[in-house]
Design a protein around this motif. Structure first.
Motif, PDB file in Angstrom:
ATOM      1  N   ARG A 143       0.815  -1.226   0.000  1.00 15.01           N
ATOM      2  CA  ARG A 143       0.000   0.000   0.000  1.00 15.01           C
ATOM      3  C   ARG A 143       0.844   1.269   0.000  1.00 15.01           C
ATOM      4  N   LYS A 144       2.181   1.085   0.114  1.00 12.93           N
ATOM      5  CA  LYS A 144       3.091   2.228   0.228  1.00 12.93           C
ATOM      6  C   LYS A 144       2.647   3.128   1.378  1.00 12.93           C
ATOM      7  N   GLU A 145       2.468   2.482   2.531  1.00 11.52           N
ATOM      8  CA  GLU A 145       1.926   3.175   3.695  1.00 11.52           C
ATOM      9  C   GLU A 145       2.765   2.852   4.923  1.00 11.52           C
ATOM     10  N   ILE A 146       3.036   3.879   5.729  1.00  6.20           N
ATOM     11  CA  ILE A 146       3.764   3.691   6.989  1.00  6.20           C
ATOM     12  C   ILE A 146       2.923   4.241   8.136  1.00  6.20           C
ATOM     13  N   ARG A 147       2.737   3.389   9.151  1.00  2.94           N
ATOM     14  CA  ARG A 147       2.063   3.822  10.374  1.00  2.94           C
ATOM     15  C   ARG A 147       3.117   4.028  11.457  1.00  2.94           C
ATOM     16  N   TYR A 148       2.950   5.078  12.229  1.00  2.00           N
ATOM     17  CA  TYR A 148       3.836   5.345  13.357  1.00  2.00           C
ATOM     18  C   TYR A 148       2.968   5.519  14.589  1.00  2.00           C
ATOM     19  N   ASP A 149       3.149   4.633  15.582  1.00  2.00           N
ATOM     20  CA  ASP A 149       2.289   4.628  16.772  1.00  2.00           C
ATOM     21  C   ASP A 149       0.815   4.609  16.376  1.00  2.00           C
ATOM     22  N   GLN A 150       0.478   3.702  15.447  1.00  2.00           N
ATOM     23  CA  GLN A 150      -0.895   3.465  14.971  1.00  2.00           C
ATOM     24  C   GLN A 150      -1.439   4.594  14.096  1.00  2.00           C
ATOM     25  N   ARG A 151      -0.620   5.608  13.819  1.00  2.00           N
ATOM     26  CA  ARG A 151      -1.078   6.748  13.014  1.00  2.00           C
ATOM     27  C   ARG A 151      -0.495   6.635  11.608  1.00  2.00           C
ATOM     28  N   VAL A 152      -1.363   6.704  10.588  1.00  2.00           N
ATOM     29  CA  VAL A 152      -0.898   6.663   9.204  1.00  2.00           C
ATOM     30  C   VAL A 152      -0.252   8.006   8.870  1.00  2.00           C
ATOM     31  N   LEU A 153       0.980   7.956   8.412  1.00  2.00           N
ATOM     32  CA  LEU A 153       1.698   9.174   8.056  1.00  2.00           C
ATOM     33  C   LEU A 153       1.353   9.587   6.630  1.00  2.00           C
ATOM     34  N   SER A 154       1.202  10.874   6.430  1.00  2.00           N
ATOM     35  CA  SER A 154       0.953  11.414   5.085  1.00  2.00           C
ATOM     36  C   SER A 154       2.305  11.689   4.438  1.00  2.00           C
ATOM     37  N   LEU A 155       2.711  10.807   3.533  1.00  2.00           N
ATOM     38  CA  LEU A 155       4.054  10.880   2.958  1.00  2.00           C
ATOM     39  C   LEU A 155       4.007  10.930   1.440  1.00  2.00           C
ATOM     40  N   SER A 156       4.923  11.703   0.867  1.00  2.00           N
ATOM     41  CA  SER A 156       5.111  11.652  -0.580  1.00  2.00           C
ATOM     42  C   SER A 156       5.825  10.344  -0.919  1.00  2.00           C
ATOM     43  N   ALA A 157       5.914  10.013  -2.197  1.00  2.00           N
ATOM     44  CA  ALA A 157       6.575   8.770  -2.605  1.00  2.00           C
ATOM     45  C   ALA A 157       8.029   8.749  -2.147  1.00  2.00           C
ATOM     46  N   THR A 158       8.724   9.877  -2.261  1.00  2.00           N
ATOM     47  CA  THR A 158      10.126   9.929  -1.851  1.00  2.00           C
ATOM     48  C   THR A 158      10.260   9.869  -0.336  1.00  2.00           C
ATOM     49  N   GLU A 159       9.362  10.550   0.383  1.00  2.00           N
ATOM     50  CA  GLU A 159       9.390  10.491   1.850  1.00  2.00           C
ATOM     51  C   GLU A 159       9.161   9.061   2.329  1.00  2.00           C
ATOM     52  N   TYR A 160       8.266   8.354   1.650  1.00  2.00           N
ATOM     53  CA  TYR A 160       8.010   6.955   2.020  1.00  2.00           C
ATOM     54  C   TYR A 160       9.280   6.118   1.867  1.00  2.00           C
ATOM     55  N   GLU A 161       9.937   6.230   0.715  1.00  2.00           N
ATOM     56  CA  GLU A 161      11.146   5.436   0.464  1.00  2.00           C
ATOM     57  C   GLU A 161      12.261   5.810   1.424  1.00  2.00           C
ATOM     58  N   LEU A 162      12.397   7.095   1.728  1.00  2.00           N
ATOM     59  CA  LEU A 162      13.447   7.553   2.642  1.00  2.00           C
ATOM     60  C   LEU A 162      13.197   7.036   4.058  1.00  2.00           C
ATOM     61  N   LEU A 163      11.968   7.195   4.549  1.00  2.00           N
ATOM     62  CA  LEU A 163      11.675   6.755   5.911  1.00  2.00           C
ATOM     63  C   LEU A 163      11.798   5.239   6.022  1.00  2.00           C
ATOM     64  N   LYS A 164      11.334   4.518   5.008  1.00  2.00           N
ATOM     65  CA  LYS A 164      11.462   3.056   5.032  1.00  2.00           C
ATOM     66  C   LYS A 164      12.937   2.658   5.093  1.00  2.00           C
ATOM     67  N   TYR A 165      13.768   3.307   4.301  1.00  2.00           N
ATOM     68  CA  TYR A 165      15.189   2.977   4.280  1.00  2.00           C
ATOM     69  C   TYR A 165      15.830   3.261   5.633  1.00  2.00           C
ATOM     70  N   LEU A 166      15.498   4.384   6.242  1.00  2.00           N
ATOM     71  CA  LEU A 166      16.058   4.739   7.544  1.00  2.00           C
ATOM     72  C   LEU A 166      15.607   3.757   8.632  1.00  2.00           C
ATOM     73  N   VAL A 167      14.328   3.409   8.617  1.00  2.00           N
ATOM     74  CA  VAL A 167      13.780   2.544   9.665  1.00  2.00           C
ATOM     75  C   VAL A 167      14.295   1.115   9.534  1.00  2.00           C
ATOM     76  N   VAL A 168      14.306   0.580   8.302  1.00  2.00           N
ATOM     77  CA  VAL A 168      14.793  -0.781   8.084  1.00  2.00           C
ATOM     78  C   VAL A 168      16.245  -0.914   8.534  1.00  2.00           C
ATOM     79  N   ASN A 169      17.011   0.171   8.360  1.00  3.44           N
ATOM     80  CA  ASN A 169      18.417   0.173   8.745  1.00  3.44           C
ATOM     81  C   ASN A 169      18.640   0.879  10.081  1.00  3.44           C
ATOM     82  N   HIS A 170      17.649   0.817  10.953  1.00  5.56           N
ATOM     83  CA  HIS A 170      17.744   1.515  12.238  1.00  5.56           C
ATOM     84  C   HIS A 170      18.985   1.056  12.998  1.00  5.56           C
ATOM     85  N   GLY A 171      19.578   2.003  13.705  1.00  5.19           N
ATOM     86  CA  GLY A 171      20.780   1.716  14.472  1.00  5.19           C
ATOM     87  C   GLY A 171      22.067   1.843  13.677  1.00  5.19           C
TER      88      GLY A 171
END
Length: 227
Positions: A143-171
């Motif tokens: 769905r190209k969707e990210i929830r944070y603390d049960q809240r769906v974030l309103s993200l552009s396509a690039t923001e989605y890819e960036l946040l996913k990359y940062l979170v998957v590689n957390h730490g």
């Protein structure tokens, strides 16, 4: 989450003890595993086995891991984690430049290797993952969707890819250059400060005013720290 039995892993290393240790450990985790004791055998095995993940030793007789890495990357979609007895920056840079996706120095923790395998699958084979829960984040790649603390974030396509990359590689500290390569692509001709602009936007949407979630590591890049 993905099913480990769907993932094929090829281990290429000239140390029998390493092959046995990793093979048994990964099979116990449910993965399909094949091993090869030298570079040529590894390349031949990869052509038939079509692995998702290759764990590749650098120092081997015949053709070394760098040459094998280059050959494997020309074959198609494969994630390569390189292993080395060295911990020199030049060696890591060389491997990454040739297409390696990650780098670990011997000796290493098996649990850390598992975490890096998980990250590679999430990053490079998202169709095998579907939805994943990472800390307070739920990422739905279909769905190209990210929830944070049960809240769906309103993200552009690039923001989605960036946040996913940062979170998957957390730490892990990710440089601006690395982020540009992985999110925008190698052909992106813009400036690195575009990363700062998008990070600022993500922090606003995450209500991360104190930069405790997406941390700036001065002189190095950014790192997501999960609560």
């Amino acid at each position: 989450m993905y099913q480990p039995e769907e993932i094929r892993i090829l281990i290429i290393d000239d140390e029998p003890s390493i092959l046995k240790f990793l093979s048994l450990g990964l099979q116990n985790e449910g993965y399909q595993v094949l091993t090869a004791e030298d570079g040529i055998s590894g390349v031949n095995a990869a052509q038939e086995y079509q692995p998702h993940i290759v764990i590749l030793d650098v120092m081997m007789p015949g053709i070394d891991g760098y040459e094998v890495c280059k050959l494997l990357k020309n074959m198609g979609a494969v994630a390569i984690i390189m292993l080395t007895a060295k911990d020199e920056v030049e060696d890591r840079v060389k491997g990454l430049t040739l297409g390696a996706d990650d780098y670990m120095s011997k000796p290493f923790s098996f649990q850390e290797l598992l975490a890096r395998i998980h990250a590679r699958i999430r990053n490079q084979f998202p169709h095998m993952v579907g939805e994943m829960q990472i800390g307070p984040f739920r990422i739905d790649d279909r769905r190209k969707e990210i929830r944070y603390d049960q809240r769906v974030l309103s993200l552009s396509a690039t923001e989605y890819e960036l946040l996913k990359y940062l979170v998957v590689n957390h730490g892990i500290v990710l440089s601006k250059a690395t982020i540009l390569d992985k999110v925008w692509g190698y052909d992106f001709g813009g400036q690195e400060n575009i990363v700062e602009v998008y990070i600022r936007s993500l922090r606003e949407k995450l209500d991360d005013r104190e930069h405790q979630l997406i941390r700036t590591i001065r002189g190095s890049g950014y790192r997501v720290d999960l609560p």
